[in-house]
Design a protein around this motif. Structure first.
Motif, PDB file in Angstrom:
ATOM      1  N   MET A  92      -8.867   3.025   0.964  1.00  0.00           N
ATOM      2  CA  MET A  92     -10.325   2.931   0.916  1.00  0.00           C
ATOM      3  C   MET A  92     -10.744   1.577   0.361  1.00  0.00           C
ATOM      4  SD  MET A  92     -13.052   5.293  -1.213  1.00  0.00           S
ATOM      5  CE  MET A  92     -12.900   6.698  -0.121  1.00  0.00           C
ATOM      6  N   ILE A  93     -11.809   1.025   0.941  1.00  0.00           N
ATOM      7  CA  ILE A  93     -12.377  -0.238   0.460  1.00  0.00           C
ATOM      8  C   ILE A  93     -13.736   0.070  -0.155  1.00  0.00           C
ATOM      9  CG2 ILE A  93     -13.176  -2.548   1.091  1.00  0.00           C
ATOM     10  CD1 ILE A  93     -11.405  -2.288   3.616  1.00  0.00           C
ATOM     11  N   THR A  94     -13.936  -0.357  -1.392  1.00  0.00           N
ATOM     12  CA  THR A  94     -15.221  -0.176  -2.053  1.00  0.00           C
ATOM     13  C   THR A  94     -15.719  -1.528  -2.540  1.00  0.00           C
ATOM     14  OG1 THR A  94     -14.520   2.018  -2.825  1.00  0.00           O
ATOM     15  CG2 THR A  94     -16.480   1.073  -3.842  1.00  0.00           C
ATOM     16  N   VAL A  95     -16.896  -1.898  -2.083  1.00  0.00           N
ATOM     17  CA  VAL A  95     -17.536  -3.143  -2.504  1.00  0.00           C
ATOM     18  C   VAL A  95     -18.793  -2.764  -3.272  1.00  0.00           C
ATOM     19  CG1 VAL A  95     -18.693  -5.234  -1.706  1.00  0.00           C
ATOM     20  CG2 VAL A  95     -16.631  -4.428  -0.530  1.00  0.00           C
ATOM     21  N   GLU A  96     -18.908  -3.267  -4.502  1.00  0.00           N
ATOM     22  CA  GLU A  96     -20.023  -2.891  -5.369  1.00  0.00           C
ATOM     23  C   GLU A  96     -20.815  -4.118  -5.793  1.00  0.00           C
ATOM     24  OE1 GLU A  96     -17.998  -1.026  -8.592  1.00  0.00           O
ATOM     25  OE2 GLU A  96     -17.497   0.783  -7.453  1.00  0.00           O
TER      26      GLU A  96
ATOM     27  N   ARG B 241      -0.472  -8.655  -0.220  1.00  0.00           N
ATOM     28  CA  ARG B 241       0.396  -8.361   0.930  1.00  0.00           C
ATOM     29  C   ARG B 241      -0.075  -7.134   1.687  1.00  0.00           C
ATOM     30  NH1 ARG B 241       4.970  -9.043  -2.809  1.00  0.00           N
ATOM     31  NH2 ARG B 241       5.602 -11.232  -2.777  1.00  0.00           N
ATOM     32  N   GLN B 242      -0.864  -6.280   1.041  1.00  0.00           N
ATOM     33  CA  GLN B 242      -1.377  -5.085   1.697  1.00  0.00           C
ATOM     34  C   GLN B 242      -2.646  -5.358   2.495  1.00  0.00           C
ATOM     35  OE1 GLN B 242       0.097  -1.890   1.735  1.00  0.00           O
ATOM     36  NE2 GLN B 242       1.742  -3.255   1.038  1.00  0.00           N
ATOM     37  N   VAL B 243      -3.154  -6.596   2.414  1.00  0.00           N
ATOM     38  CA  VAL B 243      -4.387  -6.964   3.107  1.00  0.00           C
ATOM     39  C   VAL B 243      -4.073  -8.092   4.086  1.00  0.00           C
ATOM     40  CG1 VAL B 243      -6.755  -7.772   2.871  1.00  0.00           C
ATOM     41  CG2 VAL B 243      -5.741  -6.345   1.082  1.00  0.00           C
ATOM     42  N   ALA B 244      -4.220  -7.788   5.382  1.00  0.00           N
ATOM     43  CA  ALA B 244      -3.985  -8.795   6.418  1.00  0.00           C
ATOM     44  C   ALA B 244      -5.320  -9.242   6.987  1.00  0.00           C
ATOM     45  CB  ALA B 244      -3.104  -8.227   7.529  1.00  0.00           C
ATOM     46  N   ALA B 245      -5.385 -10.485   7.418  1.00  0.00           N
ATOM     47  CA  ALA B 245      -6.617 -11.020   7.990  1.00  0.00           C
ATOM     48  C   ALA B 245      -6.320 -11.653   9.337  1.00  0.00           C
ATOM     49  CB  ALA B 245      -7.246 -12.044   7.042  1.00  0.00           C
TER      50      ALA B 245
ATOM     51  N   ALA C 256       3.823  -6.908   9.064  1.00  0.00           N
ATOM     52  CA  ALA C 256       4.252  -6.677   7.680  1.00  0.00           C
ATOM     53  C   ALA C 256       3.802  -5.326   7.124  1.00  0.00           C
ATOM     54  CB  ALA C 256       3.737  -7.803   6.783  1.00  0.00           C
ATOM     55  N   GLY C 257       3.106  -4.530   7.946  1.00  0.00           N
ATOM     56  CA  GLY C 257       2.704  -3.192   7.525  1.00  0.00           C
ATOM     57  C   GLY C 257       1.587  -3.152   6.506  1.00  0.00           C
ATOM     58  N   PRO C 258       0.467  -3.879   6.724  1.00  0.00           N
ATOM     59  CA  PRO C 258      -0.625  -3.857   5.748  1.00  0.00           C
ATOM     60  C   PRO C 258      -1.355  -2.527   5.746  1.00  0.00           C
ATOM     61  CG  PRO C 258      -1.340  -4.971   7.742  1.00  0.00           C
ATOM     62  CD  PRO C 258       0.120  -4.671   7.930  1.00  0.00           C
ATOM     63  N   ALA C 259      -2.046  -2.248   4.641  1.00  0.00           N
ATOM     64  CA  ALA C 259      -2.898  -1.055   4.562  1.00  0.00           C
ATOM     65  C   ALA C 259      -4.301  -1.353   5.060  1.00  0.00           C
ATOM     66  CB  ALA C 259      -2.951  -0.546   3.122  1.00  0.00           C
ATOM     67  N   VAL C 260      -4.721  -2.624   4.952  1.00  0.00           N
ATOM     68  CA  VAL C 260      -6.073  -3.045   5.324  1.00  0.00           C
ATOM     69  C   VAL C 260      -5.974  -4.240   6.250  1.00  0.00           C
ATOM     70  CG1 VAL C 260      -8.247  -4.007   4.457  1.00  0.00           C
ATOM     71  CG2 VAL C 260      -7.077  -2.198   3.159  1.00  0.00           C
ATOM     72  N   LEU C 261      -6.785  -4.234   7.319  1.00  0.00           N
ATOM     73  CA  LEU C 261      -6.853  -5.361   8.243  1.00  0.00           C
ATOM     74  C   LEU C 261      -8.287  -5.832   8.333  1.00  0.00           C
ATOM     75  CD1 LEU C 261      -5.615  -7.219  10.452  1.00  0.00           C
ATOM     76  CD2 LEU C 261      -6.158  -5.413  12.105  1.00  0.00           C
ATOM     77  N   LEU C 262      -8.515  -7.118   8.081  1.00  0.00           N
ATOM     78  CA  LEU C 262      -9.826  -7.744   8.206  1.00  0.00           C
ATOM     79  C   LEU C 262      -9.832  -8.577   9.480  1.00  0.00           C
ATOM     80  CD1 LEU C 262     -11.677  -7.057   5.797  1.00  0.00           C
ATOM     81  CD2 LEU C 262      -9.317  -7.312   5.039  1.00  0.00           C
ATOM     82  N   ALA C 263     -10.732  -8.247  10.397  1.00  0.00           N
ATOM     83  CA  ALA C 263     -10.820  -8.968  11.669  1.00  0.00           C
ATOM     84  C   ALA C 263     -12.203  -9.599  11.762  1.00  0.00           C
ATOM     85  CB  ALA C 263     -10.573  -8.016  12.842  1.00  0.00           C
ATOM     86  N   ASP C 264     -12.254 -10.921  11.596  1.00  0.00           N
ATOM     87  CA  ASP C 264     -13.529 -11.634  11.580  1.00  0.00           C
ATOM     88  C   ASP C 264     -13.892 -12.045  13.000  1.00  0.00           C
ATOM     89  OD1 ASP C 264     -15.811 -12.946  10.792  1.00  0.00           O
ATOM     90  OD2 ASP C 264     -14.771 -14.662   9.911  1.00  0.00           O
ATOM     91  N   ASP C 265     -14.890 -11.365  13.573  1.00  0.00           N
ATOM     92  CA  ASP C 265     -15.385 -11.648  14.920  1.00  0.00           C
ATOM     93  C   ASP C 265     -14.233 -11.689  15.930  1.00  0.00           C
ATOM     94  OD1 ASP C 265     -17.534 -11.897  16.567  1.00  0.00           O
ATOM     95  OD2 ASP C 265     -18.147 -13.879  15.881  1.00  0.00           O
ATOM     96  N   PRO C 266     -13.459 -10.602  16.070  1.00  0.00           N
ATOM     97  CA  PRO C 266     -12.216 -10.651  16.850  1.00  0.00           C
ATOM     98  C   PRO C 266     -12.408 -10.810  18.347  1.00  0.00           C
ATOM     99  CG  PRO C 266     -12.699  -8.392  16.202  1.00  0.00           C
ATOM    100  CD  PRO C 266     -13.689  -9.262  15.483  1.00  0.00           C
TER     101      PRO C 266
ATOM    102  N   THR D 270      -6.649   0.727   7.653  1.00  0.00           N
ATOM    103  CA  THR D 270      -8.098   0.676   7.515  1.00  0.00           C
ATOM    104  C   THR D 270      -8.578  -0.665   8.036  1.00  0.00           C
ATOM    105  OG1 THR D 270      -8.004   2.093   5.552  1.00  0.00           O
ATOM    106  CG2 THR D 270     -10.027   0.824   5.893  1.00  0.00           C
ATOM    107  N   VAL D 271      -9.483  -0.642   9.019  1.00  0.00           N
ATOM    108  CA  VAL D 271      -9.903  -1.871   9.699  1.00  0.00           C
ATOM    109  C   VAL D 271     -11.364  -2.177   9.365  1.00  0.00           C
ATOM    110  CG1 VAL D 271     -10.194  -3.038  11.915  1.00  0.00           C
ATOM    111  CG2 VAL D 271      -8.309  -1.404  11.598  1.00  0.00           C
ATOM    112  N   LEU D 272     -11.606  -3.391   8.904  1.00  0.00           N
ATOM    113  CA  LEU D 272     -12.964  -3.904   8.711  1.00  0.00           C
ATOM    114  C   LEU D 272     -13.137  -5.080   9.653  1.00  0.00           C
ATOM    115  CD1 LEU D 272     -15.629  -3.921   6.918  1.00  0.00           C
ATOM    116  CD2 LEU D 272     -14.489  -5.695   5.584  1.00  0.00           C
TER     117      LEU D 272
END
Length: 336
Positions: free
Chosen positions: A1-5, A82-86, A157-167, A193-195
């Motif tokens: 889960m991603i939480t931004v506050e 390492r758990q966050v790929a971009a 590398a098996g990340p838990a979170v993937l950030l795709a900026d304007d893919p 989890t993909v953002l």
């Protein structure tokens, strides 16, 4: 889960700082495909970089699975990173290395041994639909295929979170569909989890479970895509639903006129014919159209009804989950 506050981020300006994000708070469910929608300059890329730990916010908190990443340092911070790929819009690929070699490169840097490295590369080649391209060089691929190679590198590398900026920026419709399919498979088959960020509302319509809408650095709306489109006045509905353009004079020939949002196979296919038969009213579609949100059919229609039970028919349609908004009609003048 991603939480931004309450995330706020500014950059130096000529005279005063430029606020890119203003007290943004979002929550992305584990395993979701969450889209951040907004025009250029809305703060989408800045938000993605903050979540990817590439930018440090002025204030606010980013939590990954409950961990406040601002409080981490040293070895623990490296482990979380390492758990966050971009995925960058134009992933840097080595021109002299094959597709498989480019995907293997980050695993080589991590010290993954040969058999395990080949296994991981083979898996993401299959996931991204690039198995037949494994021996080709990046220069032999389309831009969309290169984008999928970048996705494969990020996922290897098996990340838990993937950030795709304007893919899907700058690629044609077929290549964009291929990229979105990979993101969906990463979520469904790998549990990632993909953002993703985008200016294109069709990306949200085709791929996302949840959406947050940014305008001038502020979050103006967020929630499930299907939930938000039930209100045609929402930002998401206005961006995703088919537009309705009907001359008002056309509506004056009917007893009642209303805009409706119908979601799901049963509602889109059967609700209107059943209402017409049950209440003995004529129901005509005089505007709007059909689309899909993911795999779910959605209709945004302007309905015109004629018959003494028109109002009862609209109420019955609303009671079965449709969003019904009455539309004012013109009153024809009575001849003297």
């Amino acid at each position: 889960m991603i939480t931004v506050e309450n995330l706020t981020k500014s950059f130096p300006g000529e005279k005063t700082p430029v606020l890119a994000l203003r007290d943004v708070s979002i929550e992305v469910s584990a395993g979701a495909l969450y889209g951040v929608l907004g025009p250029s300059g809305a703060g989408k890329s800045t938000l993605a970089r903050c979540v990817a730990l590439r930018e440090k916010p002025d204030r606010g908190t980013v939590r990954l699975d409950g961990l406040n990443v601002a409080r981490l340092d040293g070895r623990r911070l490296r482990e979380v990173r390492r758990q966050v790929a971009a995925l960058d819009a134009h992933p840097p690929l080595r021109a002299e290395r094959t597709v498989a070699g480019n995907i293997a490169e980050p695993l080589e840097r991590l010290g993954v041994d040969g058999p395990q490295r080949r296994s991981r590369v083979g898996r993401v080649l299959d996931l991204t639909g690039l198995t037949q391209r494994a021996a080709q060089l990046p220069g032999e691929l389309t831009e969309g295929q290169r984008r999928r190679v970048g996705l494969a590198r990020a996922l290897a590398a098996g990340p838990a979170v993937l950030l795709a900026d304007d893919p899907t920026a700058g690629i044609d419709q077929d290549d964009a569909a291929g990229v979105l399919t990979v993101l969906d498979r990463a979520r469904a088959e790998l549990g990632v989890t993909v953002l993703l960020t985008t200016q294109d509302s069709s990306v949200v319509r085709r791929a996302c479970d949840e959406v947050g809408v940014l305008e001038q650095g502020r979050l103006v709306e967020q929630g499930s895509v299907l939930g938000l489109i039930t209100d045609p006045a929402s930002h998401t509905a206005r961006a995703v639903l088919p537009a309705i353009e009907t001359p008002r004079a056309q509506s004056a020939r009917y007893d009642r006129v209303a805009d409706v949002v119908l979601i799901g196979f049963a509602s889109v296919g059967a609700l209107l014919p059943e209402a017409s038969s049950r209440f003995d009213v004529e129901i005509a579609t005089i505007g709007g159209g059909l689309t899909r949100v993911g795999d779910t059919p959605v209709a945004h229609f302007r309905l015109a009804l004629r018959g003494t039970c028109s109002e009862a028919a609209l109420s019955w349609i609303a009671d079965r989950g449709a969003h019904v908004s009455p539309v004012a009609t013109l009153t024809c003048p009575v001849a003297a």
